[in-house]
Scaffold this motif. Structure first.
Motif, PDB file in Angstrom:
ATOM      1  N   SER A 173       0.776  -1.200   0.017  1.00 21.05           N
ATOM      2  CA  SER A 173       0.030   0.084  -0.006  1.00 21.05           C
ATOM      3  C   SER A 173       0.809   1.228  -0.091  1.00 21.05           C
ATOM      4  O   SER A 173       0.173   2.437  -0.028  1.00 21.05           O
ATOM      5  CB  SER A 173      -0.766   0.004   1.028  1.00 21.05           C
ATOM      6  N   LYS A 174       2.182   1.125   0.079  1.00 19.30           N
ATOM      7  CA  LYS A 174       3.210   2.069   0.336  1.00 19.30           C
ATOM      8  C   LYS A 174       2.773   3.361  -0.817  1.00 19.30           C
ATOM      9  O   LYS A 174       2.715   4.393  -0.710  1.00 19.30           O
ATOM     10  CB  LYS A 174       4.532   1.946   0.426  1.00 19.30           C
ATOM     11  N   PRO A 175       2.898   2.913  -2.164  1.00 17.61           N
ATOM     12  CA  PRO A 175       2.698   3.718  -3.202  1.00 17.61           C
ATOM     13  C   PRO A 175       1.439   4.754  -3.176  1.00 17.61           C
ATOM     14  O   PRO A 175       1.328   5.895  -3.432  1.00 17.61           O
ATOM     15  CB  PRO A 175       2.717   3.053  -4.421  1.00 17.61           C
ATOM     16  N   LEU A 176       0.539   3.959  -2.550  1.00 16.97           N
ATOM     17  CA  LEU A 176      -1.004   4.705  -2.463  1.00 16.97           C
ATOM     18  C   LEU A 176      -0.637   5.681  -1.427  1.00 16.97           C
ATOM     19  O   LEU A 176      -1.293   6.674  -1.567  1.00 16.97           O
ATOM     20  CB  LEU A 176      -1.882   3.696  -2.162  1.00 16.97           C
ATOM     21  N   TRP A 177       0.021   5.483  -0.333  1.00 18.74           N
ATOM     22  CA  TRP A 177       0.043   6.468   0.753  1.00 18.74           C
ATOM     23  C   TRP A 177       0.847   7.524   0.297  1.00 18.74           C
ATOM     24  O   TRP A 177       0.629   8.615   0.527  1.00 18.74           O
ATOM     25  CB  TRP A 177       0.921   5.652   2.124  1.00 18.74           C
ATOM     26  N   VAL A 178       1.754   7.433  -0.272  1.00 20.05           N
ATOM     27  CA  VAL A 178       2.728   8.443  -0.890  1.00 20.05           C
ATOM     28  C   VAL A 178       1.854   9.206  -1.816  1.00 20.05           C
ATOM     29  O   VAL A 178       1.902  10.619  -1.787  1.00 20.05           O
ATOM     30  CB  VAL A 178       3.924   7.881  -1.897  1.00 20.05           C
ATOM     31  N   LEU A 179       0.784   8.528  -2.664  1.00 22.06           N
ATOM     32  CA  LEU A 179      -0.076   9.459  -3.426  1.00 22.06           C
ATOM     33  C   LEU A 179      -1.016  10.300  -2.658  1.00 22.06           C
ATOM     34  O   LEU A 179      -1.092  11.469  -2.886  1.00 22.06           O
ATOM     35  CB  LEU A 179      -0.742   8.414  -4.347  1.00 22.06           C
ATOM     36  N   VAL A 180      -1.370   9.691  -1.604  1.00 24.80           N
ATOM     37  CA  VAL A 180      -2.345  10.132  -0.734  1.00 24.80           C
ATOM     38  C   VAL A 180      -1.574  11.514  -0.177  1.00 24.80           C
ATOM     39  O   VAL A 180      -2.206  12.522  -0.065  1.00 24.80           O
ATOM     40  CB  VAL A 180      -2.942   9.527   0.611  1.00 24.80           C
ATOM     41  N   VAL A 181      -0.353  11.442   0.290  1.00 26.11           N
ATOM     42  CA  VAL A 181       0.361  12.489   1.000  1.00 26.11           C
ATOM     43  C   VAL A 181       0.507  13.674  -0.113  1.00 26.11           C
ATOM     44  O   VAL A 181       0.249  14.875   0.107  1.00 26.11           O
ATOM     45  CB  VAL A 181       1.704  11.863   1.528  1.00 26.11           C
ATOM     46  N   LEU A 182       0.961  13.282  -1.303  1.00 23.21           N
ATOM     47  CA  LEU A 182       1.089  14.256  -2.292  1.00 23.21           C
ATOM     48  C   LEU A 182      -0.338  15.000  -2.821  1.00 23.21           C
ATOM     49  O   LEU A 182      -0.420  16.119  -3.009  1.00 23.21           O
ATOM     50  CB  LEU A 182       1.640  13.516  -3.910  1.00 23.21           C
ATOM     51  N   LEU A 183      -1.257  14.410  -2.715  1.00 22.30           N
ATOM     52  CA  LEU A 183      -2.444  14.950  -2.917  1.00 22.30           C
ATOM     53  C   LEU A 183      -2.777  15.744  -2.019  1.00 22.30           C
ATOM     54  O   LEU A 183      -3.503  16.759  -2.108  1.00 22.30           O
ATOM     55  CB  LEU A 183      -3.677  13.692  -3.224  1.00 22.30           C
ATOM     56  N   LEU A 184      -2.856  15.216  -0.669  1.00 22.43           N
ATOM     57  CA  LEU A 184      -3.135  16.314   0.549  1.00 22.43           C
ATOM     58  C   LEU A 184      -2.189  17.566   0.446  1.00 22.43           C
ATOM     59  O   LEU A 184      -2.676  18.512   0.643  1.00 22.43           O
ATOM     60  CB  LEU A 184      -2.690  15.731   1.841  1.00 22.43           C
ATOM     61  N   ILE A 185      -0.815  17.499   0.017  1.00 18.58           N
ATOM     62  CA  ILE A 185      -0.098  18.702  -0.373  1.00 18.58           C
ATOM     63  C   ILE A 185      -0.721  19.657  -1.109  1.00 18.58           C
ATOM     64  O   ILE A 185      -0.894  20.981  -1.346  1.00 18.58           O
ATOM     65  CB  ILE A 185       1.405  18.519  -0.532  1.00 18.58           C
ATOM     66  N   ALA A 186      -1.278  18.896  -2.515  1.00 21.70           N
ATOM     67  CA  ALA A 186      -1.926  19.690  -3.646  1.00 21.70           C
ATOM     68  C   ALA A 186      -3.121  20.397  -3.018  1.00 21.70           C
ATOM     69  O   ALA A 186      -3.298  21.586  -3.547  1.00 21.70           O
ATOM     70  CB  ALA A 186      -2.119  18.720  -4.813  1.00 21.70           C
ATOM     71  N   ILE A 187      -3.690  19.815  -2.355  1.00 22.49           N
ATOM     72  CA  ILE A 187      -5.135  20.217  -1.654  1.00 22.49           C
ATOM     73  C   ILE A 187      -4.905  21.727  -0.866  1.00 22.49           C
ATOM     74  O   ILE A 187      -5.411  22.601  -1.001  1.00 22.49           O
ATOM     75  CB  ILE A 187      -5.915  19.259  -0.815  1.00 22.49           C
ATOM     76  N   GLY A 188      -3.746  21.403  -0.080  1.00 16.77           N
ATOM     77  CA  GLY A 188      -3.231  22.663   0.542  1.00 16.77           C
ATOM     78  C   GLY A 188      -2.950  23.624  -0.108  1.00 16.77           C
ATOM     79  O   GLY A 188      -3.277  24.864  -0.014  1.00 16.77           O
ATOM     80  N   LEU A 189      -2.277  23.464  -1.465  1.00 14.48           N
ATOM     81  CA  LEU A 189      -1.955  24.516  -2.147  1.00 14.48           C
ATOM     82  C   LEU A 189      -3.045  25.130  -2.825  1.00 14.48           C
ATOM     83  O   LEU A 189      -3.170  26.435  -2.862  1.00 14.48           O
ATOM     84  CB  LEU A 189      -0.998  23.842  -3.365  1.00 14.48           C
ATOM     85  N   VAL A 190      -4.110  24.158  -3.184  1.00 16.13           N
ATOM     86  CA  VAL A 190      -5.349  24.804  -3.988  1.00 16.13           C
ATOM     87  C   VAL A 190      -5.969  25.644  -3.020  1.00 16.13           C
ATOM     88  O   VAL A 190      -6.429  26.616  -3.293  1.00 16.13           O
ATOM     89  CB  VAL A 190      -6.044  23.630  -4.453  1.00 16.13           C
ATOM     90  N   GLN A 191      -6.113  25.306  -1.686  1.00 14.67           N
ATOM     91  CA  GLN A 191      -6.632  26.138  -0.494  1.00 14.67           C
ATOM     92  C   GLN A 191      -5.862  27.526  -0.526  1.00 14.67           C
ATOM     93  O   GLN A 191      -6.820  28.436  -0.531  1.00 14.67           O
ATOM     94  CB  GLN A 191      -6.659  25.388   0.769  1.00 14.67           C
ATOM     95  N   GLN A 192      -4.816  27.364  -0.549  1.00 10.25           N
ATOM     96  CA  GLN A 192      -4.097  28.724  -0.481  1.00 10.25           C
ATOM     97  C   GLN A 192      -4.394  29.705  -1.576  1.00 10.25           C
ATOM     98  O   GLN A 192      -4.461  30.726  -1.543  1.00 10.25           O
ATOM     99  CB  GLN A 192      -2.422  28.554  -0.670  1.00 10.25           C
ATOM    100  N   ILE A 193      -4.577  29.069  -2.967  1.00  8.45           N
ATOM    101  CA  ILE A 193      -5.235  29.931  -4.041  1.00  8.45           C
ATOM    102  C   ILE A 193      -6.541  30.284  -3.782  1.00  8.45           C
ATOM    103  O   ILE A 193      -6.797  31.554  -4.298  1.00  8.45           O
ATOM    104  CB  ILE A 193      -4.797  29.208  -5.242  1.00  8.45           C
ATOM    105  N   ALA A 194      -7.373  29.257  -3.299  1.00 11.20           N
ATOM    106  CA  ALA A 194      -8.654  29.675  -3.175  1.00 11.20           C
ATOM    107  C   ALA A 194      -9.193  30.881  -2.183  1.00 11.20           C
ATOM    108  O   ALA A 194     -10.087  31.352  -2.375  1.00 11.20           O
ATOM    109  CB  ALA A 194      -9.668  28.364  -3.006  1.00 11.20           C
ATOM    110  N   ASP A 195      -8.526  30.626  -0.989  1.00  8.89           N
ATOM    111  CA  ASP A 195      -8.863  31.331  -0.031  1.00  8.89           C
ATOM    112  C   ASP A 195      -9.055  33.030  -0.217  1.00  8.89           C
ATOM    113  O   ASP A 195     -10.100  33.596   0.109  1.00  8.89           O
ATOM    114  CB  ASP A 195      -7.885  31.305   1.182  1.00  8.89           C
ATOM    115  N   PRO A 196      -7.914  33.632  -0.850  1.00 13.17           N
ATOM    116  CA  PRO A 196      -8.012  35.006  -1.122  1.00 13.17           C
ATOM    117  C   PRO A 196      -9.152  35.487  -2.064  1.00 13.17           C
ATOM    118  O   PRO A 196      -9.877  36.587  -1.966  1.00 13.17           O
ATOM    119  CB  PRO A 196      -6.679  35.544  -1.565  1.00 13.17           C
TER     120      PRO A 196
END
Lengths: 488, 287
Positions: free
Chosen positions: A6-29
């Protein structure tokens, strides 16, 4: 993807969470721009007064529907005369639907005009609330002309009588377009906004700006007519309105201050108007002004009616006749008919000539129409400037103002503040009474300004001439200081 | 192909569910009824047909959101557990179907079912808005020969903001579906229903959790950290709630298409995370 590690899936989840954080940063303002947060005191307290189903419905995404229902309720209160019940509803509706322009304008109008005493005089303590409500509306809807215009025209111009502030607001309104309420597409703002700006420039004595603005208003009217013609109709009366007003401005500049270049332009405009489907009296007026202009030009005799001194002979008394009941009385030399005898504007108005034709017992001796303002307030009263809208006023303060009509060179008013102790509590130890005559409209009509000028240039007075309160203008002003004993 | 087959079956099953059909039919019926809504105020010179249209739009968007919320919750809690309850999962997994294919197929089926439902409601809603705007006029204060009069002008018919509104509703509840579907792998339907409801409420209240986690908040550092974590983990449903600026295009909001794109991406990324987590959990789950 097999059923292995399951390791690659977990890595993917973490990467996606980082991406979500970045999108939030753009959306907030952007979200903050779309739905700007604003803190309001007492919001929870007021919301709690709403029926339960309203709260649930507004939380479930029907905010604007609830706002609409509340607004209908406000209408019912209006017809029942329960004005005090409307303002909390205005507050709730603007929270639920901060882009509903109508609520700000109507709410502010209620505050300005509908809280009246037994003499139908409005409670001036609500004016700061009305202004704050409109300013909140502007903060939340900065891209449309409506609220700037409303604040300038209805509140500063009509109610507070602060013409400079009114001009500032109307200037802002005239930089913004109108909007289609259903699609948001730009549509031209109404013609009258631009014409009102020209009038406002004239009112504060910025004549060059007024002339330029009449040009702007005319160009906009031409564009509107061209648009309408493409649809098969077109009304040219607006062009006449612009030309007539500009012509009058030129002629008044000439009559009042002797500006012959303005006279020439005014005459030419009058002639142009007369050529364009004009009534016979306008044709006659154009001919008369042309003749007068040519005569004065040849004789080098520019008219300077507003520069000839006129003694105002201002007298004023303020007397208590019963607790909180006063009599205002006075005299003001505005304007004896004899002053119109050789006035340049007679070419257009023929007032003096027509008056002289009347039998002696029917002849007028005075040209009435001026108003003298009075204000009584706590000695230290200053109109509060509210940062956020609140309809809770300080009920310990006393402030009232109105104006008295000048007729036959005198004015008088019975001011009864005894019937409404809630409006006029008189809790202070000292009070100020200020009586003023301001040469601007609407205190001085055009025909009075023809003699005294836009800024009161002709006004003289031994005792009460005031050159400081409104720099550039000559006012008449008398201030009384009253003790509590003088009032009660 | 296997994923698509599972998705198609899921769509068929979901669309046949009576309860979901009722939500859809009631929502559509109410949207059509809203055509008769009117808010004519005699003491206002501006209220008129354009205000009526705004009322229809507001009601329609709110109604679609409620219907989509119910559909995504009711559908999401039952899609996977019902396969286990009915033991059909054994038949599926005994075929050459990998567990991740089953989960991805279920997610895809749920998303498409929601899309069909929202699209049907959206088409009816936009048609109602256009119909209401047809021939509607708005008051336009103006002057004629110096005398103020109140004239009327035709309002525009097509409002793109309503399309963005429907898209926002879809992605908001796609996000909720993905959360509920993931939770359905580990929770029973009843618990999941309330859990999904809770997650949605906390997500809608994101501005509150953000304020509580801000440095200005006068709270203990542990509590602040708790709210910060909550704010980051729980999907931010409030991001999709821009109905008010959508309803007032005259207030000159320029960034709506861009914002819709960004939050759509947010919903897709979050849904992918939920799907991956569901795959990870389901691989180890005893069925």
């Amino acid at each position: 993807m097999g059923e292995g590690s399951s390791k690659p899936l977990w890595v993917l989840v973490v990467l996606l969470l980082i991406a979500i954080g970045l999108v939030q940063q753009i959306a907030d303002p952007i979200q903050l721009k779309l739905v700007p947060p604003e803190k309001h005191e007492g919001r929870g307290e007021l919301m709690a007064q709403l029926p339960g189903q309203f709260i649930v419905a507004s939380l479930a995404g029907f905010k604007e529907v609830i706002a609409g229902a509340l607004w209908v309720r406000a209408d019912t209160f209006f017809h029942e005369g329960k004005y005090e019940a409307i303002i909390p509803i205005v507050r709730l509706v603007t929270w639920l639907d901060p882009h509903n322009i109508d609520v700000y304008t109507t709410g502010a109008w209620h505050l300005d005009y509908n809280f009246v005493d037994s003499n139908q005089m409005s409670d001036k303590r609500y004016i700061p609330s009305a202004i704050a409500l409109l300013e909140e509306g502007i903060r939340k809807n900065p891209g449309i002309w409506d609220l700037y215009f409303e604040l300038g025209w209805t509140h500063y111009n009509k109610k507070v009588l602060d013409y400079e502030k009114a001009l500032e607001c109307i200037e802002k309104a005239c930089k913004l377009p109108g909007r289609d309420p259903n699609t948001g597409k730009k549509v031209p703002r109404p013609d009258y906004t631009d014409r009102m700006l020209a009038h406002q420039y004239e009112k504060v004595g910025r004549f060059d700006d007024a002339i330029r603005q009449w040009g702007v208003a005319r160009r906009r009217a031409e564009e509107a007519i061209a648009r309408e013609r493409s649809k098969g109709y077109g009304d040219e009366t607006t062009l006449d309105v612009c030309d007539r007003n500009l012509a009058l401005l030129y002629l008044r500049l000439a009559y009042r201050y002797g500006n012959m270049e303005a006279y020439r332009k005014g005459v030419e405009l009058m002639e142009r108007l007369a050529r364009r489907n004009a009534p016979p009296e306008l044709v006659e007026a154009a001919k008369a002004t042309r003749a007068d202009y040519e005569r004065r030009k040849a004789a080098n005799d520019p008219p300077r009616d507003a520069l000839k001194p006129l003694d105002a002979g201002f007298e004023v008394t303020w007397k208590k006749i019963a607790p909180k009941v006063f009599i205002l009385k006075g005299k003001i030399n505005l304007v004896p008919v004899s002053e119109y005898k050789d006035l340049a504007s007679e070419v257009l108005t023929h007032f003096y000539r027509d008056n002289q034709k009347l039998p002696p017992d029917q002849r007028k001796l005075w040209r009435d129409g001026c108003r003298v303002r009075w204000m009584i307030c706590d000695y230290d009263y200053k109109m509060p400037q509210l940062k956020t809208f609140s309809y809770k006023i300080d009920k310990t303060k006393t402030v009232a103002w109105d104006s008295a009509y000048v007729s036959g060179g005198t004015f008088s008013d019975r001011i009864d503040l005894s019937q409404d102790p809630e409006f006029y509590p008189f809790k202070a130890d000292k009070y100020r009474v200020v009586i003023t005559f301001v040469p601007q409209q609407s205190d001085a009509p055009d025909y009075v300004q023809d003699r005294i000028g836009w800024k009161g240039e002709a006004l003289r007075d031994k005792r009460y001439l005031d050159l400081r309160t409104q720099p550039g203008f000559r006012l008449l002003r008398k201030e009384f200081v009253l003790t509590r004993k003088d009032v009660m | 192909m296997i994923i698509w087959s599972i998705a198609k079956t899921t769509i068929g099953d979901a669309l046949r569910k009576k309860v979901l059909q009722i939500f859809l039919v009631v929502a559509i019926g109410l949207i059509i009824i809203s055509l008769s809504f009117s808010q004519t105020l005699s003491f206002s010179s501006r209220a008129g047909s354009s205000t009526d249209i705004m009322l229809v739009k507001s009601f329609g968007l709110g109604l679609m959101a409620v219907a989509a919320w119910l559909i995504s919750l009711v559908m999401g809690v039952s899609l996977i557990p019902q396969e286990i309850e009915r033991r059909t999962i054994y038949t599926i997994l005994s075929k050459p179907v990998k567990r991740y294919e089953f989960i991805v197929g279920k997610f895809l089926g749920a998303f498409l079912t929601l899309a069909i439902n929202v699209a049907v409601m959206g088409v009816v809603f936009i048609a109602v808005c256009v119909f209401k705007a047809w021939g509607a006029e708005q008051p336009l204060a103006r002057e004629e020969s110096g005398i103020p009069v109140v004239g009327m002008q035709q309002v525009g018919l097509w409002d793109w903001n309503m399309v963005w509104g429907v898209i926002m509703i879809y992605f908001q509840f796609l996000l909720l579906s993905s959360v509920v579907l993931f939770l359905s792998v580990v929770l029973t339907p009843t618990v999941n229903f309330f859990m999904g409801l809770g997650v949605y409420i906390v997500g809608v209240m994101a501005p509150l959790t953000e304020t509580l986690a801000s440095p200005d908040a006068k709270l203990h550092v542990v509590l602040k950290t708790f709210y910060k974590v909550l704010h980051i983990i729980v999907p931010n449903f409030d991001k999709f709630n821009i109905t008010n600026p959508l309803l007032h295009p005259e207030t000159q909001v320029k960034s709506i298409p861009m914002y819709t794109g960004i939050v759509t991406l947010y919903a897709i990324l979050y849904a992918l995370v939920m799907m991956l987590l569901a795959v990870i959990v389901f691989r180890r789950k005893e069925v």
